[in-house]
Enzyme design. Structure first.
Site, PDB file in Angstrom:
ATOM      1  N   LYS A 159      44.880  37.486  38.334  1.00  0.00           N
ATOM      2  CA  LYS A 159      45.225  38.455  39.771  1.00  0.00           C
ATOM      3  C   LYS A 159      44.392  37.788  40.630  1.00  0.00           C
ATOM      4  O   LYS A 159      43.051  38.166  40.706  1.00  0.00           O
ATOM      5  CB  LYS A 159      45.026  39.867  39.532  1.00  0.00           C
ATOM      6  CG  LYS A 159      45.281  40.635  40.598  1.00  0.00           C
ATOM      7  CD  LYS A 159      44.865  41.964  40.399  1.00  0.00           C
ATOM      8  CE  LYS A 159      45.014  42.977  41.586  1.00  0.00           C
ATOM      9  NZ  LYS A 159      44.673  44.328  41.397  1.00  0.00           N
ATOM     10  N   TYR A 175      28.526  44.080  40.685  1.00  0.00           N
ATOM     11  CA  TYR A 175      27.301  44.514  40.920  1.00  0.00           C
ATOM     12  C   TYR A 175      26.229  43.490  40.513  1.00  0.00           C
ATOM     13  O   TYR A 175      25.290  42.983  41.046  1.00  0.00           O
ATOM     14  CB  TYR A 175      26.850  45.846  40.381  1.00  0.00           C
ATOM     15  CG  TYR A 175      25.502  46.399  41.099  1.00  0.00           C
ATOM     16  CD1 TYR A 175      25.240  46.699  42.079  1.00  0.00           C
ATOM     17  CD2 TYR A 175      24.250  46.322  39.999  1.00  0.00           C
ATOM     18  CE1 TYR A 175      24.015  47.207  42.710  1.00  0.00           C
ATOM     19  CE2 TYR A 175      23.058  46.806  40.477  1.00  0.00           C
ATOM     20  CZ  TYR A 175      22.892  47.197  41.859  1.00  0.00           C
ATOM     21  OH  TYR A 175      21.511  47.383  42.050  1.00  0.00           O
ATOM     22  N   ARG A 180      35.391  43.470  46.214  1.00  0.00           N
ATOM     23  CA  ARG A 180      34.898  44.616  45.651  1.00  0.00           C
ATOM     24  C   ARG A 180      33.736  44.249  44.570  1.00  0.00           C
ATOM     25  O   ARG A 180      33.042  45.172  44.317  1.00  0.00           O
ATOM     26  CB  ARG A 180      35.790  44.991  44.298  1.00  0.00           C
ATOM     27  CG  ARG A 180      36.966  45.664  45.126  1.00  0.00           C
ATOM     28  CD  ARG A 180      36.959  47.162  45.529  1.00  0.00           C
ATOM     29  NE  ARG A 180      38.219  47.724  46.161  1.00  0.00           N
ATOM     30  CZ  ARG A 180      38.147  49.231  45.974  1.00  0.00           C
ATOM     31  NH1 ARG A 180      37.304  50.024  45.557  1.00  0.00           N
ATOM     32  NH2 ARG A 180      39.523  49.716  46.533  1.00  0.00           N
TER      33      ARG A 180
END
Length: 292
Positions: free
Chosen positions: A161, A106, A137
């Site tokens: 990851k 965000y 995301r």
């Protein structure tokens, strides 16, 4: 340190509460099926809807259930650096073997901000850390140059990851950092291609419903049985796609409920699947002989 089929495990709920019994049973099932590691409180574990106390309890139950048989890598990311440090410190105290930290979401930090964020956590908590890059995301992409800076500056950053789905970016990270970090796929459909590039496994959604095949694909690759690894890759592809016909973890939790492993329960703003997508998912699970 961290490699193979590592499941980004769901967090089961029952009547609005964390279902500890179902969770421990899932972990036992995963160990029996050959899963190489567990990630509690990741994206698939609905960490964003857990309170701090619940978050810590989920990690605690995972550590106790795994009982050092396979690594437990706790999701401890946050969009505030101080909060990420606090959660990571608690995960270490609870006995986690490592921490998975998603890029701050965000607030869209710069590459320098990302570097300072991760370095602050790594300096504050001496636990093996996995970077987690998932711009779909978080709205920010951690570039290979930033990953390289962190790998060089922080010895306890041991893995990444990589969930961009961009094999060019993954290849660049392996070229720059493959001798320092284990590179893990964050998208199941890229696991085998990433292994071919020199990667080390996956933190997997699909492994929630197909743990044995997910583990065996990695095992086959490691022993040089490329044909078998490829066969399993294509066998898993319909499942990989099905896990994202709606927002993760809605499909995977629905699938596990169909399998009788957990209750079909979500926390708002997540909700049950549409009827049409539920039927698609059911057909795919039947074709894969996961349910009858």
């Amino acid at each position: 340190m961290f490699k193979g089929s590592i499941v980004a495990i769901v967090t089961p709920f029952k009547n609005g509460k964390f279902d500890e019994k179902a969770y421990a049973n899932l972990i036992e099932w995963h160990i029996a099926k050959g899963t190489h590691g567990i990630v509690p409180c990741g994206t698939t574990g609905e960490a964003s809807t857990l309170g701090f106390g619940e978050h810590y309890r989920v990690i605690e139950v995972a550590v106790k259930a795994a009982n050092k048989r396979i690594p437990v890598i706790a999701g401890t990311g946050a969009n505030a650096t101080d909060e990420a440090i606090e959660i990571t410190q608690k995960a270490k105290k609870l006995g986690a073997d490592g921490a998975l930290l998603v890029t701050p979401y965000y607030n869209k930090p710069t590459q320098e901000g990302l570097y300072r964020h991760y370095k602050a956590v790594a300096d504050a908590v001496k636990i093996p850390i996995i970077l987690y890059n998932v711009p779909g995301r978080t709205a920010v992409n951690m570039l290979p140059s930033t990953v390289t800076r962190l790998a060089e500056a922080c010895k306890n950053i041991v893995s990444i990851k990589e969930a961009t789905g961009d094999m060019k970016q993954a290849s660049e990270i392996i070229r720059l950092c493959g001798k320092r970090l284990t590179i893990l796929s964050g998208d199941d459909f890229t696991t085998l291609p990433l292994l071919a590039l020199g990667g080390h496994g996956a933190i997997s959604v699909t492994a929630n419903v197909a743990p044995a095949d997910s583990a065996e694909m990695y095992n086959a690759w490691e022993r040089g049985d490329i044909a078998k690894a490829r066969d399993i890759h294509y066998k898993l592809e319909p499942l990989n796609a099905a896990m994202f016909i709606e927002t993760n973890p809605i499909p995977v939790k629905t699938a596990l409920a169909m399998m009788g492993k957990i209750k079909e329960e979500f926390r708002l703003p997540l909700c049950e699947m549409s009827k049409a997508n539920r039927e698609k998912l059911k057909d795919i699970l039947k074709n894969a002989k996961i349910i009858k």
